[in-house]
Write a protein that holds these residues in place. Structure first.
Motif, mmCIF file in Angstrom:
data_model
loop_
_atom_site.group_PDB
_atom_site.id
_atom_site.type_symbol
_atom_site.label_atom_id
_atom_site.label_comp_id
_atom_site.label_asym_id
_atom_site.label_seq_id
_atom_site.Cartn_x
_atom_site.Cartn_y
_atom_site.Cartn_z
ATOM 1 N N GLY A 135 -5.940 15.319 7.570
ATOM 2 C CA GLY A 135 -6.295 16.512 6.795
ATOM 3 C C GLY A 135 -5.089 17.298 6.323
ATOM 4 N N ARG A 136 -3.935 17.080 6.941
ATOM 5 C CA ARG A 136 -2.737 17.867 6.619
ATOM 6 C C ARG A 136 -1.764 17.128 5.708
ATOM 7 N N HIS A 137 -1.811 15.803 5.702
ATOM 8 C CA HIS A 137 -0.821 15.013 4.965
ATOM 9 C C HIS A 137 -1.512 14.021 4.018
ATOM 10 N N ALA A 138 -0.788 13.655 2.970
ATOM 11 C CA ALA A 138 -1.258 12.607 2.058
ATOM 12 C C ALA A 138 -0.816 11.259 2.631
ATOM 13 N N ILE A 139 -1.552 10.797 3.620
ATOM 14 C CA ILE A 139 -1.187 9.567 4.342
ATOM 15 C C ILE A 139 -1.689 8.353 3.567
ATOM 16 N N LYS A 140 -0.765 7.451 3.266
ATOM 17 C CA LYS A 140 -1.088 6.277 2.456
ATOM 18 C C LYS A 140 -1.661 5.131 3.281
ATOM 19 N N ALA A 141 -1.313 5.066 4.586
ATOM 20 C CA ALA A 141 -1.794 3.989 5.442
ATOM 21 C C ALA A 141 -1.578 4.385 6.891
ATOM 22 N N VAL A 142 -2.293 3.704 7.784
ATOM 23 C CA VAL A 142 -2.085 3.851 9.222
ATOM 24 C C VAL A 142 -1.654 2.492 9.753
ATOM 25 N N VAL B 210 0.801 -1.231 0.000
ATOM 26 C CA VAL B 210 0.000 0.000 0.000
ATOM 27 C C VAL B 210 0.831 1.277 0.000
ATOM 28 N N ALA B 211 2.159 1.185 0.135
ATOM 29 C CA ALA B 211 2.985 2.396 0.192
ATOM 30 C C ALA B 211 4.268 2.197 -0.595
ATOM 31 N N ARG B 212 4.832 3.287 -1.052
ATOM 32 C CA ARG B 212 6.076 3.274 -1.818
ATOM 33 C C ARG B 212 7.113 4.146 -1.122
ATOM 34 N N ARG B 213 8.363 4.001 -1.539
ATOM 35 C CA ARG B 213 9.443 4.828 -0.995
ATOM 36 C C ARG B 213 9.085 6.307 -1.141
ATOM 37 N N GLY B 214 9.242 7.051 -0.048
ATOM 38 C CA GLY B 214 8.907 8.472 -0.041
ATOM 39 C C GLY B 214 7.492 8.767 0.410
ATOM 40 N N ASP B 215 6.625 7.756 0.432
ATOM 41 C CA ASP B 215 5.263 7.950 0.924
ATOM 42 C C ASP B 215 5.271 8.172 2.439
ATOM 43 N N THR B 216 4.123 8.619 2.950
ATOM 44 C CA THR B 216 3.968 8.886 4.379
ATOM 45 C C THR B 216 2.883 7.989 4.970
ATOM 46 N N ILE B 217 3.169 7.409 6.133
ATOM 47 C CA ILE B 217 2.162 6.661 6.874
ATOM 48 C C ILE B 217 2.074 7.247 8.281
ATOM 49 N N ALA B 218 0.975 6.968 8.969
ATOM 50 C CA ALA B 218 0.800 7.395 10.355
ATOM 51 C C ALA B 218 1.051 6.213 11.275
ATOM 52 N N PRO C 31 -5.908 2.456 3.947
ATOM 53 C CA PRO C 31 -5.798 1.155 4.615
ATOM 54 C C PRO C 31 -5.316 1.293 6.062
ATOM 55 N N LEU C 32 -5.789 0.389 6.907
ATOM 56 C CA LEU C 32 -5.292 0.240 8.273
ATOM 57 C C LEU C 32 -4.540 -1.076 8.358
ATOM 58 N N ILE C 33 -3.261 -0.999 8.708
ATOM 59 C CA ILE C 33 -2.462 -2.200 8.942
ATOM 60 C C ILE C 33 -2.493 -2.448 10.449
ATOM 61 N N GLU C 34 -3.180 -3.504 10.847
ATOM 62 C CA GLU C 34 -3.417 -3.798 12.268
ATOM 63 C C GLU C 34 -2.508 -4.929 12.731
ATOM 64 N N ASP C 35 -1.663 -4.618 13.706
ATOM 65 C CA ASP C 35 -0.774 -5.613 14.304
ATOM 66 C C ASP C 35 -1.432 -6.120 15.583
#
Length: 481
Positions: free
Chosen positions: A247-254, A198-206, A286-290
């Motif tokens: 709302g502030r970032h282009a977040i690709k996943a949490v 769901v994410a690539r190099r340089g992307d942002t996640i929370a 997407p939510l990646i749940e551990d």
């Protein structure tokens, strides 16, 4: 007449333990009082000696009694009240690169040295796990499996294991089928595959803050940026701050650990899990749940997973049997929802297949029963060990120390006074044969300078007692310097 069946004993020991605990709580049995001998209580209650032994072990685990060699069991002294809980971190919603590799390597290195007091790496003691039983199963399968045991087991993985995991999903509030699951080499590979899907190099996640440094290393290796969302010591990720960050970032996943986060041990309430899933679904994030610690709850009921609220296939649920059965077997899995095909392709490209024999052994153990009985005993032991370490920290660490109240898992987060550097404490402790995990490891921005995480996965012993006393003395010296 004594109860003879093991099933009866399994129920009776809890009754005997509850009766004795009630006498202690009521003050009928006071500090230093000797409990009846095992044989005497066996005769008085009309139960087997094994039942009383198990009850007394349970009272030891809860910290209510102590065994004295050649003397018997005695009511333990009451410890000082626990310090306050750690403070909620201040929000910081700027994205940043991740770099925790060097200190993490030192923590892992210390965990391989059997002479080091093991407060650093988070792993359960082998004596708490059904090691002998698993090894017997593995040996029997190796003798009988023939070519199946050495053949590749390509994605989605061993059908027998996926069936057993799917059966257990009902306890988590889900209704997964075997085809919803892909087996992996531990939970870390599951998380790795999800991030790559769901994410690539340089992307942002929370991510949560603080969060497990192994996850930070994984994010670092993929070149992904992280936005840290503060986590409450009891309730987990602050969803108001997360909503602002979305709302502030282009977040690709949490990436989150709703059930017993590492290092806080926080448990997100069900209504918050539902809000989290809905919040992300509205934005197609997407939510990646551990959920690696989900089975290690200290309460009566296994908490639901966030996946149970998923109606759009956006929650990617990851876990393994590393914390409950066998860390070295590396048996993990993921239910990736709508990303299943991508995860399967990435799994094949990355490792081709998961080891077959260890999957077969875990599937056999789950199928024959006994796993839930093992979990009940394991949870009881871990809860007692967390309580014992918490008490020791309260007694020996300097004034101003704060301690988390984990409701599951086996790690303890300790916030020390501002004069104590966690990194300096780590270095000084390691010189004395004690490993801890310093707080800056648990933040992409190297925050938590005065915090440490302590592993509580080993039964209490004189060695661990000495370790906590030494850590407290070293911390005290820093405050006074």
């Amino acid at each position: 007449m004594q109860a003879s069946s093991s099933a009866a004993d399994g129920h009776l020991y809890e009754q005997v333990m509850a009766e004795m605990a009630a006498l202690i709580e009521a003050g009928t049995l006071r500090q230093g009082d000797r409990l009846p001998s095992v044989r005497r209580l066996s005769r008085q209650r009309g139960v087997s000696v094994a039942t009383v032994v198990q009850a007394y072990l349970g009272l030891e685990d809860r910290g209510l009694v102590e065994a004295r060699p050649q003397s018997g069991h005695y009511v333990r002294a009451r410890r000082a009240p626990l310090p306050p809980e750690p403070r909620l971190p201040r929000p910081t919603t700027t994205a940043c690169k991740v770099s925790v590799r060097s200190v993490a390597a030192r923590v892992y290195s210390a965990s391989r040295d059997p002479s080091i007091v093991p407060f650093g790496a988070a792993s359960p003691s082998p004596e708490l796990l059904p090691t002998d039983k698993l090894n017997r199963i593995l040996a029997a399968i190796a003798r009988s499996a023939g070519g199946a045991g050495v053949a590749y087991d390509p994605p989605p993985g061993l059908p027998a294991l996926r069936r057993q995991i799917a059966r257990r999903s009902v306890d988590w509030g889900c209704a997964l089928g075997p085809d919803d699951i892909v087996t992996t080499i531990g939970a870390m590979e599951a998380l790795h595959l999800c991030l790559k899907a769901v994410a690539r190099r340089g992307d942002t996640i929370a991510i949560e803050s603080p969060t497990y440094f192994g996850l930070l290393q994984l994010i670092e290796s993929l070149g992904i940026r992280a936005v840290e969302i503060p986590s409450h010591p009891r309730a987990g990720m602050d969803l108001d701050v997360l909503e602002e960050a979305l709302g502030r970032h282009a977040i690709k996943a949490v990436l989150a650990v709703p059930n017993f986060s590492n290092p806080l041990g926080a448990l997100m309430p069900d209504e918050a899990k539902e809000r989290l899933v809905a919040m992300l679904a509205r934005r197609e994030i997407p939510l990646i749940e551990d959920d690696i610690h989900g089975d290690l709850h200290f309460g009566d009921v296994r908490p639901r997973v966030a996946k149970s609220f998923d109606r759009h296939g956006l929650v990617m649920l990851c876990s393994s049997f590393s914390k409950t059965l066998a860390p070295g077997y590396r048996v993990g899995w993921v239910a990736p929802g709508r990303f299943r095909d991508t995860v399967e392709q990435l799994k094949f490209a990355q490792t081709v297949a998961s080891p077959t024999l260890t999957q077969m052994a875990v599937a056999e153990l789950l199928d024959e029963g006994g796993y839930d009985h093992h979990l009940r005993a394991l949870r009881r032991r871990l809860a007692a060990q967390v309580a014992r370490v918490s008490e020791a920290v309260a007694e020996h660490f300097p004034a101003g120390t704060r301690v988390a109240r984990p409701s599951g898992g086996f790690v303890l987060w300790v916030e020390m006074p501002t004069g104590v550097s966690a990194l300096d404490l780590h270095d000084r402790a390691l010189d004395r044969g004690i490993s801890v995990a310093p707080g800056p490891l648990f933040s992409a921005k190297h925050r938590f300078l005065h915090c440490v995480r302590l592993n509580c996965g080993f039964p209490w012993s004189d060695l661990l007692d000495h370790g906590v006393r030494t850590l407290g003395r070293l911390a005290g010296e820093m405050v006074g310097s």
